[in-house]
Scaffold this active site. Structure first.
Site, PDB file in Angstrom:
ATOM      1  CG  ASN A  67      -1.773   1.213   1.345  1.00  0.00           C
ATOM      2  OD1 ASN A  67      -1.840   2.012   0.409  1.00  0.00           O
ATOM      3  ND2 ASN A  67      -2.451   1.365   2.473  1.00  0.00           N
ATOM      4  CD1 TRP A  68       3.558   1.485  -3.206  1.00  0.00           C
ATOM      5  CD2 TRP A  68       3.365   2.954  -4.896  1.00  0.00           C
ATOM      6  NE1 TRP A  68       4.342   1.046  -4.246  1.00  0.00           N
ATOM      7  CE2 TRP A  68       4.247   1.934  -5.291  1.00  0.00           C
ATOM      8  CE3 TRP A  68       3.078   3.980  -5.785  1.00  0.00           C
ATOM      9  CZ2 TRP A  68       4.846   1.910  -6.545  1.00  0.00           C
ATOM     10  CZ3 TRP A  68       3.672   3.964  -7.029  1.00  0.00           C
ATOM     11  CH2 TRP A  68       4.545   2.938  -7.411  1.00  0.00           C
ATOM     12  CE  LYS A  69      -0.277   3.205   4.826  1.00  0.00           C
ATOM     13  NZ  LYS A  69      -0.227   3.324   6.273  1.00  0.00           N
ATOM     14  CG  HIS A  87      -5.919   1.894   5.149  1.00  0.00           C
ATOM     15  ND1 HIS A  87      -5.493   2.824   6.075  1.00  0.00           N
ATOM     16  CD2 HIS A  87      -4.904   1.010   4.997  1.00  0.00           C
ATOM     17  CE1 HIS A  87      -4.252   2.511   6.451  1.00  0.00           C
ATOM     18  NE2 HIS A  87      -3.879   1.416   5.811  1.00  0.00           N
ATOM     19  CD  GLU A 118      -3.080   5.473   6.664  1.00  0.00           C
ATOM     20  OE1 GLU A 118      -3.068   5.507   5.430  1.00  0.00           O
ATOM     21  OE2 GLU A 118      -2.164   4.953   7.345  1.00  0.00           O
ATOM     22  CD  GLU A 123      -3.414  -2.413   7.299  1.00  0.00           C
ATOM     23  OE1 GLU A 123      -2.357  -2.694   6.741  1.00  0.00           O
ATOM     24  OE2 GLU A 123      -3.991  -1.316   7.147  1.00  0.00           O
ATOM     25  N   GLY A 138       2.546   2.273  10.862  1.00  0.00           N
ATOM     26  CA  GLY A 138       3.532   3.347  10.737  1.00  0.00           C
ATOM     27  C   GLY A 138       4.248   3.698  12.028  1.00  0.00           C
ATOM     28  CB  SER A 190       5.238  -1.802  12.098  1.00  0.00           C
ATOM     29  OG  SER A 190       4.820  -0.482  12.410  1.00  0.00           O
ATOM     30  N   GLY A 249       2.819  -1.066   4.288  1.00  0.00           N
ATOM     31  CA  GLY A 249       2.929   0.352   3.941  1.00  0.00           C
ATOM     32  C   GLY A 249       4.376   0.742   3.722  1.00  0.00           C
ATOM     33  N   GLY A 250       4.973   1.376   4.729  1.00  0.00           N
ATOM     34  CA  GLY A 250       6.306   1.986   4.613  1.00  0.00           C
ATOM     35  C   GLY A 250       7.360   1.087   3.988  1.00  0.00           C
TER      36      GLY A 250
END
Ligand code: 13P
Length: 260
Positions: A10-12, A100, A102, A172, A178, A218, A239-240
């Site tokens: 997930n690049w966000k 998600h 977010e 999640e 993150g 994470s 993600g990251g």
């Protein structure tokens, strides 16, 4: 039952056009160079809408899926700024992240909206990756299982058995996203098992056993092996770490090795 591992990046809201092209080309090269067998793992890169067309071209004839991070539930109409399931399907998009945390947190996405999106995605032949997970306060109040159960019930409203079986669930926990505070393998397993049991109770054990449940929060190449070793964790939503081709490739490799 053997469930094929599923790894989704997930690049966000990250990367400009040139960076996304470079990522796509490097990912193709790296997966090939490292001999990652894409028959043994499903890989999807969920990107901002503007990057989809270029990545579809770069990944053509490769087993790398391009996914969306959101979509509207209507097919078309007066919804300024939105993207429909029909548009995603038309572009050859294979999967879409729905609900998600977010989006729930910053854009007011409700379980009801998620349910409409899950149904709309299935109706268009796009695989939904439905996100569920508790906040830190809910975890501290020991309300994590009940929170996830409520989200599942709400987001699966109106979803039939066949569609449920094809849905991917991403557990999640919000406090792990993150933050570097990855869930312990045991707590990821406990949540995944609770989700599977809940789906079995609602749709039958055949569905519960078929659904792939990912862990997200994470994830990196340092913790992936332990997490994927858990029986009910079938992959990751990353993600990251997945912003880096080397990390994504390594996690794919480790996942294949660990699930052989
Ligand atoms: P991180 O891997 O950066 O914690 O993000 C997880 C996530 O939100 C994936 O959807």
């Amino acid at each position: 039952m053997m469930r094929k591992p599923f790894i989704a990046a997930n690049w966000k809201m990250n990367k400009l056009v040139e960076e996304s092209v470079e990522y796509g080309e490097t990912l193709v090269e790296k997966l090939k160079a490292e001999k990652v067998d894409l028959k043994k793992v499903d890989v999807a890169v969920c990107v901002p809408f503007i990057h989809m067309a270029a990545l579809k071209v770069i990944f053509v004839l490769r087993n790398i899926n391009v996914g969306a991070q959101n979509m509207h539930y209507e097919e078309s109409g007066a919804y300024t700024g939105e993207i429909s399931p029909a548009m995603l399907k038309d572009m050859g998009i294979e999967c879409v992240i729905i609900g998600h945390s977010e989006r729930r947190m910053y854009f007011g996405e409700t379980d009801e909206a998620c349910a409409r999106k899950v149904s709309a995605a299935h109706a268009s032949g796009i695989r939904p990756i439905l996100c569920v997970g508790e906040s830190l306060a809910q975890r501290e109040a020991e309300a994590h299982f009940s929170t996830v159960k409520t989200q599942l019930t709400g987001c699966f409203a109106g979803v039939g058995r066949e569609e449920a079986a094809k849905t991917v669930i991403a557990y999640e926990p919000v406090w792990a996203i993150g933050t570097g505070m990855v869930a312990t393998p045991q707590s990821a397993q406990d949540a995944a098992k609770a989700i599977r049991d809940d789906l079995s109770a609602t749709f039958g054990s055949h569905v519960g056993e078929a659904v792939r449940i990912l862990y997200g929060g994470s994830v990196s190449s340092k913790n992936a092996v332990e997490l994927i070793g858990e029986p009910d964790v079938d992959g990751f939503l990353i993600g990251g770490a997945a912003l880096h081709v080397d990390e994504l490739t390594r996690i794919c490799q480790l996942t294949i090795e660990a699930t052989l």
